[in-house]
Motif scaffolding. Structure first.
Motif, PDB file in Angstrom:
ATOM      1  N   LEU A  89       0.860  -1.173   0.000  1.00 49.65           N
ATOM      2  CA  LEU A  89       0.000   0.000   0.000  1.00 49.65           C
ATOM      3  C   LEU A  89       0.900   1.227   0.000  1.00 49.65           C
ATOM      4  O   LEU A  89       1.891   1.284   0.733  1.00 49.65           O
ATOM      5  N   TYR A  90       0.574   2.199  -0.826  1.00 55.57           N
ATOM      6  CA  TYR A  90       1.362   3.432  -0.840  1.00 55.57           C
ATOM      7  C   TYR A  90       0.502   4.573  -1.341  1.00 55.57           C
ATOM      8  O   TYR A  90      -0.539   4.366  -1.981  1.00 55.57           O
ATOM      9  N   LEU A  91       0.936   5.783  -1.048  1.00 59.85           N
ATOM     10  CA  LEU A  91       0.255   7.002  -1.477  1.00 59.85           C
ATOM     11  C   LEU A  91       1.029   7.645  -2.611  1.00 59.85           C
ATOM     12  O   LEU A  91       2.262   7.770  -2.531  1.00 59.85           O
ATOM     13  N   LEU A  92       0.326   8.055  -3.654  1.00 60.35           N
ATOM     14  CA  LEU A  92       0.945   8.821  -4.731  1.00 60.35           C
ATOM     15  C   LEU A  92       1.119  10.263  -4.279  1.00 60.35           C
ATOM     16  O   LEU A  92       0.465  10.716  -3.327  1.00 60.35           O
ATOM     17  N   ALA A  93       1.982  11.005  -4.960  1.00 56.98           N
ATOM     18  CA  ALA A  93       2.226  12.400  -4.601  1.00 56.98           C
ATOM     19  C   ALA A  93       0.931  13.219  -4.636  1.00 56.98           C
ATOM     20  O   ALA A  93       0.684  14.038  -3.743  1.00 56.98           O
ATOM     21  N   ALA A  94       0.093  13.006  -5.639  1.00 57.87           N
ATOM     22  CA  ALA A  94      -1.166  13.748  -5.738  1.00 57.87           C
ATOM     23  C   ALA A  94      -2.089  13.418  -4.567  1.00 57.87           C
ATOM     24  O   ALA A  94      -2.818  14.286  -4.070  1.00 57.87           O
TER      25      ALA A  94
END
Length: 124
Positions: free
Chosen positions: A99-104
């Protein structure tokens, strides 16, 4: 807002992606909880972020992880194959289905921001 509950449901994920099998639903439920926890950690003030934004980001995170796991169940990071004079190779972007978050998405979690100032000068 109650930050102890998940920001999405399996139904939210299915509406944004496709109907899930029973085993996919069970996996999605766990990942939704994990993604919600990561969002709480990443957001400066989760209460200032719109609930719709929290649901969208949570579902996007889970979808990425589930696609990665489905397309690469063994967690291989690179592959190559050769048949005669033809060869093919590739590298997986998320080989372990993290699981990870994109910059946007990180920008969206900043919530509503307000400008303010402090007078450094004493009263006159």
């Amino acid at each position: 807002m109650d930050t102890t509950r998940p920001f999405a449901t399996v139904a939210d994920l299915e509406a944004r992606w496709h109907p899930l099998t029973d085993s996919e639903q069970a996996k999605a439920e766990v990942l939704i909880g994990d993604a919600s926890d990561m969002i709480i950690d990443a957001a400066a003030d989760v209460d200032s972020v719109r609930p719709e934004t929290l649901t969208r980001i949570c579902c996007q995170m889970v979808k990425r992880a589930m696609i990665a796991e489905a397309t690469n169940p063994t967690g291989v990071t690179q592959y190559s194959q050769t048949a005669g004079s033809f060869s093919e190779s590739g590298t997986y972007a998320n080989p372990t289905g993290d699981l990870y978050l994109l910059a946007a998405e990180k920008r969206a979690l900043r919530g509503s921001q307000r400008a303010w100032h402090i007078t450094m000068q004493g009263e006159t």
